[in-house]
Write a protein that holds these residues in place. Sequence first.
Motif, PDB file in Angstrom:
ATOM      1  N   SER A 274       0.816  -1.211   0.000  1.00 33.25           N
ATOM      2  CA  SER A 274       0.000   0.000   0.000  1.00 33.25           C
ATOM      3  C   SER A 274       0.853   1.267   0.000  1.00 33.25           C
ATOM      4  O   SER A 274       0.493   2.258  -0.645  1.00 33.25           O
ATOM      5  CB  SER A 274      -0.957  -0.005   1.198  1.00 33.25           C
ATOM      6  OG  SER A 274      -0.249  -0.129   2.411  1.00 33.25           O
TER       7      SER A 274
ATOM      8  N   ARG B 233      -7.729   4.288   6.589  1.00 29.72           N
ATOM      9  CA  ARG B 233      -7.624   2.893   6.142  1.00 29.72           C
ATOM     10  C   ARG B 233      -8.300   1.918   7.105  1.00 29.72           C
ATOM     11  O   ARG B 233      -9.056   1.037   6.694  1.00 29.72           O
ATOM     12  CB  ARG B 233      -6.150   2.517   5.955  1.00 29.72           C
ATOM     13  CG  ARG B 233      -5.938   1.092   5.431  1.00 29.72           C
ATOM     14  CD  ARG B 233      -4.459   0.813   5.176  1.00 29.72           C
ATOM     15  NE  ARG B 233      -3.933   1.724   4.153  1.00 29.72           N
ATOM     16  CZ  ARG B 233      -4.054   1.502   2.854  1.00 29.72           C
ATOM     17  NH1 ARG B 233      -4.681   0.428   2.416  1.00 29.72           N
ATOM     18  NH2 ARG B 233      -3.537   2.356   1.989  1.00 29.72           N
ATOM     19  N   SER B 234      -8.042   2.040   8.394  1.00 31.54           N
ATOM     20  CA  SER B 234      -8.609   1.087   9.353  1.00 31.54           C
ATOM     21  C   SER B 234     -10.128   1.188   9.412  1.00 31.54           C
ATOM     22  O   SER B 234     -10.827   0.174   9.542  1.00 31.54           O
ATOM     23  CB  SER B 234      -8.012   1.310  10.743  1.00 31.54           C
ATOM     24  OG  SER B 234      -8.287   2.625  11.201  1.00 31.54           O
TER      25      SER B 234
ATOM     26  N   ARG C  50     -11.505  -0.286   6.203  1.00 30.80           N
ATOM     27  CA  ARG C  50     -11.333  -1.741   6.210  1.00 30.80           C
ATOM     28  C   ARG C  50     -12.434  -2.424   7.029  1.00 30.80           C
ATOM     29  O   ARG C  50     -12.916  -3.491   6.665  1.00 30.80           O
ATOM     30  CB  ARG C  50      -9.953  -2.094   6.758  1.00 30.80           C
ATOM     31  CG  ARG C  50      -9.656  -3.592   6.648  1.00 30.80           C
ATOM     32  CD  ARG C  50      -8.246  -3.935   7.057  1.00 30.80           C
ATOM     33  NE  ARG C  50      -8.002  -5.356   6.889  1.00 30.80           N
ATOM     34  CZ  ARG C  50      -7.722  -5.954   5.741  1.00 30.80           C
ATOM     35  NH1 ARG C  50      -7.619  -5.236   4.647  1.00 30.80           N
ATOM     36  NH2 ARG C  50      -7.543  -7.260   5.669  1.00 30.80           N
TER      37      ARG C  50
ATOM     38  N   LYS D 273      -8.780 -12.563   1.991  1.00 32.79           N
ATOM     39  CA  LYS D 273      -8.167 -11.308   2.436  1.00 32.79           C
ATOM     40  C   LYS D 273      -7.839 -10.396   1.254  1.00 32.79           C
ATOM     41  O   LYS D 273      -7.979  -9.169   1.350  1.00 32.79           O
ATOM     42  CB  LYS D 273      -6.896 -11.615   3.239  1.00 32.79           C
ATOM     43  CG  LYS D 273      -6.117 -10.381   3.699  1.00 32.79           C
ATOM     44  CD  LYS D 273      -4.875 -10.797   4.471  1.00 32.79           C
ATOM     45  CE  LYS D 273      -4.023  -9.582   4.835  1.00 32.79           C
ATOM     46  NZ  LYS D 273      -3.463  -8.896   3.650  1.00 32.79           N
TER      47      LYS D 273
ATOM     48  N   VAL E 149     -10.765  -8.169   0.371  1.00 30.07           N
ATOM     49  CA  VAL E 149     -10.966  -7.084   1.337  1.00 30.07           C
ATOM     50  C   VAL E 149      -9.908  -6.013   1.141  1.00 30.07           C
ATOM     51  O   VAL E 149     -10.202  -4.804   1.194  1.00 30.07           O
ATOM     52  CB  VAL E 149     -10.940  -7.634   2.772  1.00 30.07           C
ATOM     53  CG1 VAL E 149     -11.017  -6.494   3.794  1.00 30.07           C
ATOM     54  CG2 VAL E 149     -12.096  -8.600   2.996  1.00 30.07           C
ATOM     55  N   ASP E 150      -8.656  -6.419   0.905  1.00 20.64           N
ATOM     56  CA  ASP E 150      -7.578  -5.453   0.647  1.00 20.64           C
ATOM     57  C   ASP E 150      -7.890  -4.608  -0.583  1.00 20.64           C
ATOM     58  O   ASP E 150      -7.707  -3.383  -0.572  1.00 20.64           O
ATOM     59  CB  ASP E 150      -6.244  -6.181   0.442  1.00 20.64           C
ATOM     60  CG  ASP E 150      -5.706  -6.805   1.724  1.00 20.64           C
ATOM     61  OD1 ASP E 150      -6.179  -6.423   2.813  1.00 20.64           O
ATOM     62  OD2 ASP E 150      -4.818  -7.675   1.629  1.00 20.64           O
TER      63      ASP E 150
ATOM     64  N   THR F 135     -10.814  -2.173   0.133  1.00 19.20           N
ATOM     65  CA  THR F 135     -10.380  -1.055   0.986  1.00 19.20           C
ATOM     66  C   THR F 135      -9.561  -0.051   0.186  1.00 19.20           C
ATOM     67  O   THR F 135      -9.781   1.163   0.283  1.00 19.20           O
ATOM     68  CB  THR F 135      -9.540  -1.586   2.166  1.00 19.20           C
ATOM     69  OG1 THR F 135     -10.300  -2.551   2.897  1.00 19.20           O
ATOM     70  CG2 THR F 135      -9.128  -0.457   3.095  1.00 19.20           C
ATOM     71  N   GLU F 136      -8.628  -0.550  -0.615  1.00 17.24           N
ATOM     72  CA  GLU F 136      -7.779   0.350  -1.404  1.00 17.24           C
ATOM     73  C   GLU F 136      -8.595   1.098  -2.449  1.00 17.24           C
ATOM     74  O   GLU F 136      -8.339   2.284  -2.713  1.00 17.24           O
ATOM     75  CB  GLU F 136      -6.662  -0.448  -2.075  1.00 17.24           C
ATOM     76  CG  GLU F 136      -5.485   0.396  -2.532  1.00 17.24           C
ATOM     77  CD  GLU F 136      -4.758   1.065  -1.377  1.00 17.24           C
ATOM     78  OE1 GLU F 136      -4.340   2.241  -1.544  1.00 17.24           O
ATOM     79  OE2 GLU F 136      -4.610   0.428  -0.314  1.00 17.24           O
TER      80      GLU F 136
END
Length: 453
Positions: free
Chosen positions: A286, A304-305, A308, A320, A323-324, A327-328
């Motif tokens: 990231s 980010r948190s 997420r 995962k 989800v990554d 989020t990005e």
Amino acid sequence: MNKLTAAERTQIFWIATGLAVAVSLVQGAITTLVEICESEGLWTIRFSLGRREHLWWTGIALALIASLGCMVLSFLAGNNSDSLGIILLASASSLAVFRYAWPAWRNRHYCSNRWAAWTGPSRTGIDAALVPLIEGNDPWPILSRDVPVMKQHPVDIRIRLFKSRLILDDPTDILKAKKRIIASRMSEQQPVDEKKSPKIVQRGPGDRTGLYEPVYEKQSASLLWGAYIGFSPRVSRGILAVPSRLLKSSPLTASGHDGQSVCLAHGILGRNKGLAPKTFILGLDSKKLEENSVQWPRPSKVLRSYFREEMVAAYGALQKNYVDAATELALLLADSDHVLVADWLAARMEHQDLALNNQAARLGASGDDLQLLYQLSYAAMLVSLSAHRKGRKYRPEMKLFIAYWTKYRGGAESLPAWTASNEMTGRIRQEECDLGGTDLDALIDAVLYEIKV
């Protein structure tokens, strides 16, 4: 003012009163319609109205101001009993301007992008039994003809003011209905041989079926459908899984932060998964992606948190990597200008490139090669948005394919022969054009970081 007759003063008073009453009725009707749409799940209508929200609130505010002007004119002409009406109209006008019209104008670009994010082309799986029905270069107008009227899901309902030639029904519903019609006709003539399955023909450059390769007999296929092949835009049914707080004109995350980019991301992710989202390949660095993106310095990275948490709640059942990527995507959208997002969506850059997929198949790409292009599609989505400038039309899918193969599949010497064709060489040149100084290779490295093979 004193020259006005009593009849003229009365006429001005009633004009002001009539305007105020008409505005209140219109405002009440619009507010009620919006509440009905949100409570009944009529999201295609709601988001369509949202694109014009700033216009109707401006009209209401201007009408109230005009009514206030007439009331002041009547007061100055000698109707001293109008003082209370002036106070009430002044309050209503200021409320309409500062509470509704102004915020609506500030949100107008978001509402337009929200419509595009939720109603763009959708990628859906087609059951193996239905795939053989998709025949010819432009099958959907023919398939949708003579299909009985089907009950629409609330999400699909639209307000139709004018007759349109666009297809209103879902392609899966059309195929199921067509299958039933064919089955009933065949049963009257001869038994249907379930073992027979027509051979699927390879699609040419002008194909409008929307099918991704590979298409195998008696196997499910992946279809990209939308306005570009004749379907009427409608909000993705994936919206049913999105919290209502994210669907407002001013959305909020569970943590209370601005949720506009999260709503846009949900709309995109609800349309572009494909058949096997658990197989997506992504090794995200990231920090490197942030530093090399056109959105740098990426101020929204501090969220980010929080973002997420939203994506884990929505897509935690997937791997995962998904989800990554989700989020990005939300963070990139938060840091992107509205005009850039609109251009990116208009070019269908959120989807795997259908034309490239079909072209690779014609050039001899194997099923495994085509599957790898699909598996890298979310990595390509993140890189394309990170490198996007207005007017860019090509996702870096071939650059990613070659970089992944070189790094994890045995080096450049073992690349498939079709990747060296003139067509693919030209495609790579197109992917490298109009970067404006952006380091595309660094962005690709950032999404292929430490992948377990």
